[in-house]
Design an enzyme around this catalytic site. Structure first.
Site, short mmCIF file in Angstrom:
data_model
loop_
_atom_site.label_atom_id
_atom_site.label_comp_id
_atom_site.label_asym_id
_atom_site.label_seq_id
_atom_site.Cartn_x
_atom_site.Cartn_y
_atom_site.Cartn_z
N GLN A 1 0.83 -1.20 0.00
CA GLN A 1 0.00 0.00 0.00
C GLN A 1 0.87 1.25 0.00
O GLN A 1 1.16 1.82 1.05
CB GLN A 1 -0.95 0.01 1.20
CG GLN A 1 -1.93 1.14 1.11
CD GLN A 1 -3.01 1.06 2.15
OE1 GLN A 1 -3.21 0.05 2.81
NE2 GLN A 1 -3.72 2.16 2.32
N PHE A 2 1.27 1.69 -1.20
CA PHE A 2 2.15 2.85 -1.33
C PHE A 2 1.54 4.12 -0.76
O PHE A 2 2.26 5.06 -0.41
CB PHE A 2 2.55 3.06 -2.80
CG PHE A 2 1.48 3.68 -3.64
CD1 PHE A 2 1.46 5.06 -3.84
CD2 PHE A 2 0.50 2.91 -4.24
CE1 PHE A 2 0.47 5.64 -4.63
CE2 PHE A 2 -0.48 3.48 -5.02
CZ PHE A 2 -0.49 4.86 -5.22
N THR A 3 0.22 4.17 -0.62
CA THR A 3 -0.43 5.40 -0.16
C THR A 3 -0.06 5.76 1.28
O THR A 3 -0.35 6.87 1.72
CB THR A 3 -1.96 5.32 -0.31
OG1 THR A 3 -2.44 4.22 0.46
CG2 THR A 3 -2.35 5.16 -1.77
#
Length: 157
Positions: free
Chosen positions: A86-88
């Protein structure tokens, strides 16, 4: 690495297409009691961060013992792990209203580090299920407690 660690009684992930329908090329992954990990990787992350994070997570005492105290690890309770890229988690909203993801790792690097991290976790003898890197996913889980911890190796290394 930034990792949101959630103690769960169950967790499930499905990959979906642009219309929100299940992607038939990805079998849904599911765990019972254990940890749901939301994992973000930066370009500075490598083997040291992977080893540190995996060791910390598998030994973190956030499961209850017979006296109701958080005194057991995922290893102790034979739990499972569901790891989701989850790069966010590197989203920065200090300026403006649209998050900047400049702190997130480049996709090729981030995928390799995330896969290394999942392998490191499994080497402790834990069943590790994963989402699919870089795809749209839907998560269904029951947070137990709720217990949610943030591990940020950027602040420790």
């Amino acid at each position: 690495m930034r990792i949101v660690i959630q103690r769960v009684t169950r967790g499930r992930v499905n990959v979906v297409d642009e219309q929100g329908r299940p992607d038939t090329g990805f079998a849904p992954q599911q765990i019972d009691q254990g940890l749901l990990l939301l994992v973000a990787v930066s370009d500075q992350d490598g083997p040291d961060q992977v080893a540190y994070a995996a060791r910390k997570i598998v030994n973190m005492r956030i499961f209850e013992d017979e006296q109701g105290k958080m005194n057991r690890s995922v290893l102790d309770c034979r739990g499972q792990i569901l790891s989701i890229s989850q790069f966010t988690l590197y989203g920065d909203i200090r300026r403006g209203n649209r998050p900047s993801f400049i702190g997130a790792g480049k996709p090729d690097h981030a995928k390799a580090v995330w896969e290394d991290f999942n392998q490191a976790l499994s080497e402790y003898g834990i069943k590790v299920s994963t989402g699919s890197f870089g795809t749209h996913m839907r998560l269904d889980f029951i947070n137990d407690g709720p217990v949610t911890i943030l591990l940020d190796t950027d602040e420790l290394m």
